[in-house]
Design an enzyme around this catalytic site. Structure first.
Site, PDB file in Angstrom:
ATOM      1  N   HIS A  85      -6.140  -6.212  -2.317  1.00 12.95           N
ATOM      2  CA  HIS A  85      -6.941  -6.314  -1.085  1.00 12.95           C
ATOM      3  C   HIS A  85      -7.177  -7.758  -0.658  1.00 12.95           C
ATOM      4  O   HIS A  85      -7.944  -8.019   0.267  1.00 12.95           O
ATOM      5  CB  HIS A  85      -8.286  -5.605  -1.264  1.00 12.95           C
ATOM      6  N   ARG A 102       0.824  -1.213   0.000  1.00 15.34           N
ATOM      7  CA  ARG A 102       0.000   0.000   0.000  1.00 15.34           C
ATOM      8  C   ARG A 102       0.858   1.263   0.000  1.00 15.34           C
ATOM      9  O   ARG A 102       0.508   2.269  -0.629  1.00 15.34           O
ATOM     10  CB  ARG A 102      -0.916  -0.035   1.232  1.00 15.34           C
ATOM     11  N   HIS A 139       0.378   4.297  -2.589  1.00 11.78           N
ATOM     12  CA  HIS A 139       0.093   5.672  -2.163  1.00 11.78           C
ATOM     13  C   HIS A 139       1.223   6.628  -2.543  1.00 11.78           C
ATOM     14  O   HIS A 139       1.007   7.837  -2.617  1.00 11.78           O
ATOM     15  CB  HIS A 139      -0.191   5.727  -0.659  1.00 11.78           C
ATOM     16  N   ASN A 177      -3.997   8.808   4.305  1.00  9.00           N
ATOM     17  CA  ASN A 177      -2.782   8.293   4.961  1.00  9.00           C
ATOM     18  C   ASN A 177      -2.770   8.409   6.481  1.00  9.00           C
ATOM     19  O   ASN A 177      -2.166   7.588   7.167  1.00  9.00           O
ATOM     20  CB  ASN A 177      -1.546   9.017   4.407  1.00  9.00           C
TER      21      ASN A 177
END
Length: 335
Positions: free
Chosen positions: A198, A67, A71, A99
């Site tokens: 996910h 992740r 990001h 975040n």
């Protein structure tokens, strides 16, 4: 009827090779897997070893490191801007809505960076550390391997606005999510394949609460959510409070990288709204969900390629940016 399964699949598959202007597993932007073979021959080994220790300590760290790369890349490209702390000149992306109280793994990156600086000072970028750590994390929990193109350099700034606006959010509509991917040069296959990340990791109650209590402003649960699954979720995610209570994104095998994420969506048990809409809001994305639920190897192949595609988003190369000595601050850092 939407479109026939094969037609739905053919168009995105062709897109996957054409949008990025290079063939399957093509490397763009001057990045290539052998970048450090001479300047820091043990670089990949060092990253892999520290990631392995971190994931052994806490399996969830694998998802956190994947992740972190995601990001980073969606804001100004894959340039390690997400790692910068606040300073007199920088407003950190760590404080953005996607975040804050949520992004993790920074200490693992610090540990990797310290080891690399000891082995080959000023050589391996923080942006490349994120790309390698995401791949190693995926492999460690049973996912696919891919060669990581390397040679990124680190940004000289951050963008909290970009972080707030450009990262797909759990409650975004599917058209919004697709648009956010398209802005980065990514297509429908990338949307669905990368959502498959996910299959590991956790999500906070605050990211899906509206699905349980008030999905469309009428005080009702999301009708696409399996009723018994919703009841189970409500036990740990109350109407108010418990914002940071954690739930597995894939309740069947939360620590294993597999295709149960897609199987769960088919049975109305996708945790986030952004997961479930892949099935309910577009024939094209639904066809890919079904294809990946049916064929784990197809999912693995597409996930690996989409991670390469994502890693190719606007990297800094050559003399752009810098190689940070400390991933949290610029080399000319002043308090």
């Amino acid at each position: 009827m939407g479109c026939l399964l094969m037609l739905c699949l053919v168009s995105p598959l062709l897109l996957a090779t054409s949008v990025h202007g290079n063939p399957w597993y093509g490397y763009g932007y001057g990045l290539f897997p052998q970048f450090y073979d001479h300047s820091c021959p043990k670089a990949k080994e060092i990253v892999q070893s520290i990631v392995a220790q971190a994931v052994a300590r806490e399996t969830r760290m694998a998802a956190s490191l994947v992740r972190l790369h995601f990001h980073d890349c969606f804001v100004k490209g894959c340039d390690a801007s997400v790692l910068l702390d606040n300073s007199t000149t920088i407003i950190s992306e760590k404080g953005s809505n996607p975040n804050m109280n949520s992004l993790r793994g920074f200490e693992v990156v610090d540990e990797i960076k310290a080891a690399l600086e000891a082995a080959c000072p000023g050589t391996v970028s923080c942006a490349d550390i994120l790309a390698l750590a995401a791949r190693d994390s995926t492999v460690l929990v049973g996912g696919p391997y891919w060669d990581v193109p390397l040679g990124r350099r680190d940004s000289l700034g951050a963008s909290i606005q970009g972080s707030n606006n450009d990262i797909p959010a759990p409650n975004n509509t599917l058209p919004t999510i697709i648009t956010k991917f398209k802005r980065q040069g990514l297509n429908i296959v990338d949307v669905v394949a990368l959502s498959g990340g996910h299959t590991i990791g956790m999500s906070r109650c605050t990211s899906f609460r509206q699905r349980l209590y008030n999905q469309s402003g009428n005080g009702m649960a999301d009708y696409t959510l399996d009723v018994s699954y919703a009841a189970q979720l409500r036990q740990g995610c109350p109407r108010s409070g418990g914002d940071n209570n954690l739930f597995p994104l894939d309740f069947v095998s939360p620590a294993k990288f597999d295709n149960f994420y897609f199987k769960n969506i088919l049975s109305g048990k996708g945790l986030l709204s952004s997961d479930q809409v892949l099935l309910t809001k577009s024939a094209e994305t639904a066809a890919l969900v079904k294809a990946y639920a049916d064929d784990v190897n197809l999912f693995f192949k597409h996930f690996a390629q989409s991670m390469v595609n994502m890693g190719n988003i606007s990297p800094l190369t050559g003399s752009q940016g810098e190689i940070r000595k400390n991933c949290r601050r610029l080399n000319n850092y002043y308090h």
